[in-house]
Design a protein around this motif. Structure first.
Motif, PDB file in Angstrom:
ATOM      1  N   TYR A   1      31.378  67.374  36.212  1.00 53.43           N
ATOM      2  CA  TYR A   1      29.950  67.165  36.081  1.00 53.43           C
ATOM      3  C   TYR A   1      29.236  68.506  36.232  1.00 53.43           C
ATOM      4  O   TYR A   1      29.112  69.055  37.319  1.00 53.43           O
ATOM      5  N   ASN A   2      28.817  69.069  35.133  1.00 55.70           N
ATOM      6  CA  ASN A   2      27.933  70.215  35.156  1.00 55.70           C
ATOM      7  C   ASN A   2      27.136  70.145  33.867  1.00 55.70           C
ATOM      8  O   ASN A   2      27.712  70.137  32.775  1.00 55.70           O
ATOM      9  N   LEU A   3      25.825  70.086  34.000  1.00 52.24           N
ATOM     10  CA  LEU A   3      24.954  69.954  32.834  1.00 52.24           C
ATOM     11  C   LEU A   3      25.245  71.024  31.798  1.00 52.24           C
ATOM     12  O   LEU A   3      25.096  70.796  30.596  1.00 52.24           O
TER      13      LEU A   3
ATOM     14  N   GLN B   1      22.662  76.507  36.351  1.00 50.55           N
ATOM     15  CA  GLN B   1      23.629  75.409  36.336  1.00 50.55           C
ATOM     16  C   GLN B   1      25.059  75.939  36.243  1.00 50.55           C
ATOM     17  O   GLN B   1      25.965  75.447  36.924  1.00 50.55           O
TER      18      GLN B   1
ATOM     19  N   ARG C   1      31.205  70.745  39.376  1.00 55.16           N
ATOM     20  CA  ARG C   1      30.258  70.026  40.224  1.00 55.16           C
ATOM     21  C   ARG C   1      30.655  68.562  40.259  1.00 55.16           C
ATOM     22  O   ARG C   1      31.061  67.978  39.245  1.00 55.16           O
TER      23      ARG C   1
ATOM     24  N   CYS D   1      21.646  68.816  41.182  1.00 47.76           N
ATOM     25  CA  CYS D   1      21.515  69.604  39.954  1.00 47.76           C
ATOM     26  C   CYS D   1      20.184  70.357  39.946  1.00 47.76           C
ATOM     27  O   CYS D   1      20.121  71.532  39.590  1.00 47.76           O
TER      28      CYS D   1
ATOM     29  N   SER E   1      20.673  64.504  41.085  1.00 48.11           N
ATOM     30  CA  SER E   1      22.083  64.879  41.007  1.00 48.11           C
ATOM     31  C   SER E   1      22.499  65.214  39.574  1.00 48.11           C
ATOM     32  O   SER E   1      21.778  64.946  38.605  1.00 48.11           O
ATOM     33  N   GLN E   2      23.700  65.778  39.453  1.00 44.27           N
ATOM     34  CA  GLN E   2      24.277  66.012  38.127  1.00 44.27           C
ATOM     35  C   GLN E   2      24.364  64.701  37.352  1.00 44.27           C
ATOM     36  O   GLN E   2      24.029  64.652  36.165  1.00 44.27           O
ATOM     37  N   SER E   3      24.766  63.650  38.015  1.00 47.38           N
ATOM     38  CA  SER E   3      24.864  62.345  37.361  1.00 47.38           C
ATOM     39  C   SER E   3      23.493  61.835  36.934  1.00 47.38           C
ATOM     40  O   SER E   3      23.337  61.304  35.826  1.00 47.38           O
TER      41      SER E   3
ATOM     42  N   ASN F   1      17.118  68.883  27.815  1.00 45.71           N
ATOM     43  CA  ASN F   1      18.495  68.454  28.110  1.00 45.71           C
ATOM     44  C   ASN F   1      19.052  67.531  27.034  1.00 45.71           C
ATOM     45  O   ASN F   1      20.252  67.555  26.752  1.00 45.71           O
TER      46      ASN F   1
END
Length: 515
Positions: A2-4, A73, A166, A172, A190-192, A230
């Motif tokens: 998980y990392n944007l 990020q 992540r 995030c 959060s990343q999620s 995003n």
């Protein structure tokens, strides 16, 4: 993982020639954008910035914002986007409250001196170690001796960097919001939270890699950040960057670049509609031929404006609802279902909504109550504010403070607000922040701030001031004083000097009697 930023890395690898950013006469591909993000990421690491540390960024809609945001990020740090209109003391508050160790700031100019204000705030914050300046082209202002120069970072030969791992629940971004009470609070997302919201926005708008969206909303704001930036990076589509909203410029850019996706707040749609009606013909027909969807949020759009915009540009306008605390998108009218003007639509997939009374009991359909939200979009909480978090998130349910009703089809209609947030042109303004500032004025005894109706902005800020005995400051002077200390979107344009304020027996000001 998980990392944007991995969305950007994937596009650079598999769709590297796709256009990522369009800014004025510049076009940047996904391969080029990823390389520039890597250059900045390497420099941030050299400054000693570690994963989970906070890096603030204050920048209008230019490539530098996207590069800086995704570089933060990449290194596993946490982005803290700041409104570019904040003044020095406001910047200092945000830096200290977020524990930011670095600030990336656009230099700006006389019309937008955000670099000057950011450097002032940086110097007032001992915990913020690094000031990184994005130099403005054509500006000759002096560069602080201790500033790192962002533009020089992008000349580095170090163009590779692998995004730091992540976990889904890792923070995030911290987005500052008035929340429900008190001064601005940092909503930890959060990343999620951020990834799921971008995926939901993609599904809502059917955005694909061949599409072109336009960023007229500021990317430091939650709406522009998730739904525009995003989502575009997720889908490998092109993003046209507009640093300042001017209807003529927006229309020209939409025409030139064949924009397919437009998102804005109602005041922007009003401005674009006025321009379209005045400058009709083939110019508008060409825009209508490529525009696929228009998205409105931030405040309720007048139904008449929505219908006129749809007719003039032959495009469906879908309205939605969200909060910084909900990443932000929580509900929307869906393209494949019936769109109901005046409604914020239905909850996103994976998001549950209910309407409750003052005791927390669900109310029947059609009845009014407070909107509660639960799902993958609900924030982790307010940064370093467990008591405020506990008031806002109860048993997993986010209490929005908005009064709504829900119909039999699950469509939600916003009726009113429990909280006293003023929404001016899509910006949330909390009266207490303004009141606390004005209470520092030597001539102010009491002050109450409310929102009053405004044709263009939806609401305008008005302050009622009870002066101290013998005070001589005029309404005009109070307005000037506020403008010098508060962000331009926030200071009261109207000040009324009164002898007293209506109060309850316990001394609480009855603001409803000031309307």
């Amino acid at each position: 993982m998980y990392n944007l930023a991995t969305n950007l890395e994937r596009n650079a690898t598999f769709l590297g020639n796709n256009t990522a950013l369009i800014f004025q006469d510049k076009t940047i591909s996904y391969r080029q954008l990823n390389a520039m993000v890597n250059q900045a990421a390497n420099q941030l690491v050299k400054l000693g910035i570690m994963p989970d540390e906070k890096v603030a960024i204050s920048c209008p809609n230019t490539p530098a914002f996207v590069i800086g945001y995704y570089a933060i990020q990449k290194i596993g740090a946490i982005a803290v986007p700041l409104n570019v209109m904040l003044k020095g003391p406001e910047v200092a508050y945000h830096l200290a409250d977020s524990d930011a160790v670095a600030l990336i700031s656009f230099q700006g100019n006389n019309a937008l001196p955000c670099g000057e204000y950011c450097y002032e705030g940086f110097n007032q914050t001992d915990s913020c170690r690094h000031y990184i300046l994005i130099e403005s082209e054509g500006e000759n202002a002096s560069i602080p001796h201790d500033a790192h120069r962002f533009n020089q970072w992008l000349l580095s030969p170090e163009t590779t960097f692998n995004a730091v791992y992540r976990a889904a629940e890792d923070t995030c971004v911290i987005l500052y919001t008035s929340g429900t009470t008190g001064r601005a609070k940092g909503a930890e997302l959060s990343q999620s939270n951020m990834l799921c919201n971008a995926q939901a926005c993609q599904a809502l708008t059917n955005q694909k890699g061949t599409d072109v969206s336009i960023a007229i909303l500021p990317l430091f704001h939650t709406f522009g950040q998730s739904l525009i930036m995003n989502t575009s990076i997720l889908t490998a589509s092109a993003l046209v960057l507009i640093p300042r909203f001017v209807p003529k410029t927006v229309m020209q850019q939409m025409h030139q670049h064949k924009v397919t996706h437009l998102a804005g707040v109602p005041t922007m749609f009003i401005g674009l509609l006025a321009f379209a009606e005045k400058h009709g013909g083939d110019y508008i027909k060409d825009i209508a031929a490529t525009l696929k969807v228009a998205i409105s949020g931030g405040a309720s759009m007048p139904v008449e404006i929505l219908k006129q915009f749809e007719t003039k540009l032959n495009v469906p306008v879908i309205e939605g609802y969200g909060l910084s605390e909900s990443s932000p998108v929580a509900a929307f009218n869906h393209l494949e279902y019936e769109r109901k003007p005046g409604s914020i639509g239905q909850p996103l997939p994976g998001v549950t909504m209910k309407v409750v009374d003052s005791k927390g009991n669900e109310v029947p359909l059609g009845k009014e109550g407070e909107l509660l939200i639960r799902g993958h979009n609900v924030m982790k909480g307010y940064y370093k504010k467990p008591e405020e978090t506990a008031k806002t998130i109860v048993d997993g349910w986010l209490h929005t403070g908005d009064i709504v009703r829900m119909d039999e089809g699950g469509y939600v209609y916003v009726v009113d607000r429990l909280k006293e947030v003023i929404i001016r042109g899509g910006y949330n303004i909390y009266p207490r922040d303004i009141e606390e500032t004005f209470m520092t004025h030597s001539d102010v005894h009491l002050v109450a701030v409310i929102g009053i109706p405004h044709k263009t902005y939806g609401e305008e800020v008005k302050a009622f001031i009870v002066p101290k005995e013998g005070a001589t400051t005029s309404s005009k002077a109070f307005i000037t004083w506020g403008r010098e200390r508060l962000a331009d979107f926030k200071y009261p344009r109207q000040v009324e000097i009164v002898e007293s304020l209506p109060m309850t027996a316990t001394g609480k000001i009855l603001k409803r009697l000031l309307q």
